[in-house]
Motif scaffolding. Structure first.
Motif, PDB file in Angstrom:
ATOM      1  N   CYS A  59       6.963   7.291   4.549  1.00  0.00           N
ATOM      2  CA  CYS A  59       7.198   6.160   5.603  1.00  0.00           C
ATOM      3  C   CYS A  59       8.671   5.277   5.592  1.00  0.00           C
ATOM      4  O   CYS A  59       9.109   5.018   6.356  1.00  0.00           O
ATOM      5  N   GLU A  60       9.036   5.336   4.243  1.00  0.00           N
ATOM      6  CA  GLU A  60      10.539   4.667   3.951  1.00  0.00           C
ATOM      7  C   GLU A  60      11.385   5.184   4.904  1.00  0.00           C
ATOM      8  O   GLU A  60      12.458   5.026   5.420  1.00  0.00           O
ATOM      9  N   THR A  61      11.414   6.547   4.478  1.00  0.00           N
ATOM     10  CA  THR A  61      12.499   7.470   5.216  1.00  0.00           C
ATOM     11  C   THR A  61      12.525   7.518   6.684  1.00  0.00           C
ATOM     12  O   THR A  61      13.398   7.624   7.456  1.00  0.00           O
ATOM     13  N   ALA A  62      11.082   7.355   7.390  1.00  0.00           N
ATOM     14  CA  ALA A  62      10.926   7.152   8.727  1.00  0.00           C
ATOM     15  C   ALA A  62      10.968   5.870   9.410  1.00  0.00           C
ATOM     16  O   ALA A  62      11.037   5.601  10.560  1.00  0.00           O
ATOM     17  N   GLY A  63      11.250   4.798   8.451  1.00  0.00           N
ATOM     18  CA  GLY A  63      11.450   3.439   8.664  1.00  0.00           C
ATOM     19  C   GLY A  63      10.065   2.730   9.213  1.00  0.00           C
ATOM     20  O   GLY A  63      10.311   1.971  10.354  1.00  0.00           O
ATOM     21  N   LEU A  64       9.237   3.262   8.474  1.00  0.00           N
ATOM     22  CA  LEU A  64       7.584   2.545   9.275  1.00  0.00           C
ATOM     23  C   LEU A  64       7.139   1.893   8.088  1.00  0.00           C
ATOM     24  O   LEU A  64       7.694   2.032   6.785  1.00  0.00           O
ATOM     25  N   THR A  65       6.327   0.788   8.240  1.00  0.00           N
ATOM     26  CA  THR A  65       5.686  -0.038   7.412  1.00  0.00           C
ATOM     27  C   THR A  65       4.195   0.722   7.161  1.00  0.00           C
ATOM     28  O   THR A  65       3.543   0.846   8.241  1.00  0.00           O
ATOM     29  N   CYS A  66       3.852   0.867   6.003  1.00  0.00           N
ATOM     30  CA  CYS A  66       2.476   1.695   5.818  1.00  0.00           C
ATOM     31  C   CYS A  66       1.746   0.754   5.166  1.00  0.00           C
ATOM     32  O   CYS A  66       1.761   0.200   4.184  1.00  0.00           O
ATOM     33  N   GLU A  67       0.302   1.123   5.474  1.00  0.00           N
ATOM     34  CA  GLU A  67      -0.818   0.350   4.988  1.00  0.00           C
ATOM     35  C   GLU A  67      -1.874   1.250   4.723  1.00  0.00           C
ATOM     36  O   GLU A  67      -2.105   2.070   5.403  1.00  0.00           O
ATOM     37  N   TRP A  68      -2.196   1.195   3.251  1.00  0.00           N
ATOM     38  CA  TRP A  68      -3.050   2.406   2.939  1.00  0.00           C
ATOM     39  C   TRP A  68      -4.806   2.006   2.963  1.00  0.00           C
ATOM     40  O   TRP A  68      -5.141   0.704   2.629  1.00  0.00           O
ATOM     41  N   VAL A  69      -5.719   2.522   3.638  1.00  0.00           N
ATOM     42  CA  VAL A  69      -6.731   2.634   3.788  1.00  0.00           C
ATOM     43  C   VAL A  69      -7.592   3.702   3.176  1.00  0.00           C
ATOM     44  O   VAL A  69      -7.193   4.968   3.095  1.00  0.00           O
ATOM     45  N   THR A  70      -8.895   3.498   2.705  1.00  0.00           N
ATOM     46  CA  THR A  70      -9.683   4.749   2.174  1.00  0.00           C
ATOM     47  C   THR A  70     -10.862   4.855   3.427  1.00  0.00           C
ATOM     48  O   THR A  70     -11.311   4.078   3.770  1.00  0.00           O
ATOM     49  N   ASN A  71     -11.297   6.170   2.857  1.00  0.00           N
ATOM     50  CA  ASN A  71     -12.522   6.744   4.076  1.00  0.00           C
ATOM     51  C   ASN A  71     -12.893   7.800   3.350  1.00  0.00           C
ATOM     52  O   ASN A  71     -12.435   8.677   2.940  1.00  0.00           O
ATOM     53  N   GLU A  72     -14.459   7.682   3.488  1.00  0.00           N
ATOM     54  CA  GLU A  72     -15.068   8.837   2.841  1.00  0.00           C
ATOM     55  C   GLU A  72     -14.718  10.285   3.662  1.00  0.00           C
ATOM     56  O   GLU A  72     -14.693  10.138   4.829  1.00  0.00           O
TER      57      GLU A  72
ATOM     58  N   HIS B   6      11.772  -5.056  13.792  1.00  0.00           N
ATOM     59  CA  HIS B   6      10.628  -5.077  13.225  1.00  0.00           C
ATOM     60  C   HIS B   6       9.894  -3.310  13.206  1.00  0.00           C
ATOM     61  O   HIS B   6       9.672  -2.795  14.191  1.00  0.00           O
ATOM     62  N   ALA B   7       9.634  -3.106  11.781  1.00  0.00           N
ATOM     63  CA  ALA B   7       9.018  -1.669  11.721  1.00  0.00           C
ATOM     64  C   ALA B   7       7.516  -1.593  12.174  1.00  0.00           C
ATOM     65  O   ALA B   7       6.774  -2.541  12.178  1.00  0.00           O
ATOM     66  N   MET B   8       7.290  -0.423  12.751  1.00  0.00           N
ATOM     67  CA  MET B   8       5.797  -0.078  13.329  1.00  0.00           C
ATOM     68  C   MET B   8       4.958  -0.023  12.123  1.00  0.00           C
ATOM     69  O   MET B   8       5.228   0.661  11.113  1.00  0.00           O
ATOM     70  N   THR B   9       3.974  -0.722  12.080  1.00  0.00           N
ATOM     71  CA  THR B   9       2.771  -0.528  10.976  1.00  0.00           C
ATOM     72  C   THR B   9       2.017   0.700  11.086  1.00  0.00           C
ATOM     73  O   THR B   9       1.450   0.782  12.158  1.00  0.00           O
ATOM     74  N   VAL B  10       1.897   1.444   9.981  1.00  0.00           N
ATOM     75  CA  VAL B  10       1.275   2.743  10.281  1.00  0.00           C
ATOM     76  C   VAL B  10       0.118   2.627   9.366  1.00  0.00           C
ATOM     77  O   VAL B  10       0.302   2.554   8.033  1.00  0.00           O
ATOM     78  N   ARG B  11      -1.266   2.823   9.616  1.00  0.00           N
ATOM     79  CA  ARG B  11      -2.263   2.684   8.667  1.00  0.00           C
ATOM     80  C   ARG B  11      -2.599   4.126   8.167  1.00  0.00           C
ATOM     81  O   ARG B  11      -2.950   5.147   8.744  1.00  0.00           O
ATOM     82  N   MET B  12      -2.524   4.566   6.903  1.00  0.00           N
ATOM     83  CA  MET B  12      -2.434   5.748   6.159  1.00  0.00           C
ATOM     84  C   MET B  12      -3.954   5.955   5.696  1.00  0.00           C
ATOM     85  O   MET B  12      -4.365   5.176   4.695  1.00  0.00           O
ATOM     86  N   GLY B  13      -4.751   6.912   6.244  1.00  0.00           N
ATOM     87  CA  GLY B  13      -6.114   7.026   5.728  1.00  0.00           C
ATOM     88  C   GLY B  13      -6.237   8.246   4.762  1.00  0.00           C
ATOM     89  O   GLY B  13      -5.775   9.468   4.954  1.00  0.00           O
ATOM     90  N   THR B  14      -6.848   8.012   3.728  1.00  0.00           N
ATOM     91  CA  THR B  14      -6.990   8.983   2.539  1.00  0.00           C
ATOM     92  C   THR B  14      -8.292   8.605   1.969  1.00  0.00           C
ATOM     93  O   THR B  14      -9.100   7.633   2.209  1.00  0.00           O
ATOM     94  N   GLU B  15      -8.774   9.624   0.972  1.00  0.00           N
ATOM     95  CA  GLU B  15     -10.167   9.650   0.382  1.00  0.00           C
ATOM     96  C   GLU B  15     -10.077   8.592  -0.761  1.00  0.00           C
ATOM     97  O   GLU B  15     -11.043   7.818  -1.024  1.00  0.00           O
ATOM     98  N   GLY B  16      -9.185   8.760  -1.562  1.00  0.00           N
ATOM     99  CA  GLY B  16      -9.237   8.022  -2.978  1.00  0.00           C
ATOM    100  C   GLY B  16     -10.061   8.545  -3.799  1.00  0.00           C
ATOM    101  O   GLY B  16     -10.395   7.676  -4.956  1.00  0.00           O
ATOM    102  N   ALA B  17     -10.371  10.004  -3.986  1.00  0.00           N
ATOM    103  CA  ALA B  17     -11.301  10.513  -4.609  1.00  0.00           C
ATOM    104  C   ALA B  17     -11.088  11.851  -5.148  1.00  0.00           C
ATOM    105  O   ALA B  17     -11.858  12.554  -5.620  1.00  0.00           O
ATOM    106  N   TYR B  18      -9.773  12.156  -4.965  1.00  0.00           N
ATOM    107  CA  TYR B  18      -9.365  13.543  -5.122  1.00  0.00           C
ATOM    108  C   TYR B  18      -8.206  13.939  -5.969  1.00  0.00           C
ATOM    109  O   TYR B  18      -6.958  14.252  -5.250  1.00  0.00           O
ATOM    110  N   PRO B  19      -7.943  13.529  -7.230  1.00  0.00           N
ATOM    111  CA  PRO B  19      -6.900  13.659  -8.021  1.00  0.00           C
ATOM    112  C   PRO B  19      -6.381  15.206  -8.259  1.00  0.00           C
ATOM    113  O   PRO B  19      -7.362  15.871  -8.191  1.00  0.00           O
TER     114      PRO B  19
END
Length: 221
Positions: A37-50, A1-14
């Motif tokens: 995440c694929e290379t590191a064998g991790l499951t990633c979820e994306w979240v946005t934050n100001e 079972h891969a560890m789930t990592v929550r990836m925090g980004t802004e989502g407003a900075y192209p």
């Protein structure tokens, strides 16, 4: 079972990160983060934050890493930890509606809590800060600010696509490149991310991604 990592980004900075038409996180850092995440064998979820609360909300555990066009600086490094950089140190630049702007003593718009805002604050110009990058551009357009100071990679499309903005003054190299931010206690996660970034630097996939999102003349490894 891969560890789930929550990836925090802004989502407003192209092109680093933005929300696409489906409301999903997209951009250079989405593609890069998924590959890491694929290379590191991790499951990633994306979240946005100001942006202005992105560091406090990492520290308090709302997500596990910041992947949001964040330059590595000594000040930030006192509060959080960083991986190695995944973009080389890049230039910041001034953009204005005309080429005869007084950058020395004028009013300069920058995004709050950025290396660009800190740089303007050190000089003699008047700094006005905004929560989002879009608002800095708007302030220049409506005459509230004489120029915007930001990452050149962020500003380049505005100059090339609109024909109404100009790069003015000299480019300014700032920061130690962009890296992933982590809580200082997450040393194991940091090692996994660093190993993945290293392998992507060595096999050329990171350079390919940088060129895809930032153009042929972008700085690569």
């Amino acid at each position: 079972h891969a560890m789930t990592v929550r990836m925090g980004t802004e989502g407003a900075y192209p092109p680093f990160n933005f929300l696409n038409d489906n409301g999903e996180v997209d951009g250079f850092e989405r593609e890069l983060g998924d590959a890491i995440c694929e290379t590191a064998g991790l499951t990633c979820e994306w979240v946005t934050n100001e942006w202005d609360s992105i560091i406090p909300n990492l520290v308090s555990g709302n997500y596990d890493t910041i992947i949001a066009g964040m330059s590595i600086t000594d000040e930030r490094d006192e509060v959080i930890d960083f991986t190695q950089n995944y973009t080389p140190p890049s230039n910041s630049a001034y953009v204005a509606l005309s080429e005869d702007v007084d950058l020395e003593n004028g009013i300069i718009a920058a995004q709050t809590a950025t290396i660009q805002a800190a740089h303007v604050a050190e000089g003699s110009a008047t700094l006005i800060e905004f929560a989002t990058p879009d608002e800095t551009i708007a302030a220049m357009k409506n005459g509230e600010a004489d120029a915007v100071f930001a990452d050149k990679d962020y500003l380049k499309p505005f100059v090339e696509e609109t024909g109404e903005f100009y790069f003015v003054g000299e480019d300014v190299p700032l920061g130690g490149g962009v890296g992933m931010g982590l809580r200082e206690s997450d040393t194991e996660l940091k090692e996994k991310f660093n190993a993945a970034i290293t392998s992507m630097k060595e096999d050329g996939t990171l350079n390919t991604m940088i060129t895809k999102w930032f153009g042929e003349d972008a700085q690569t490894y």
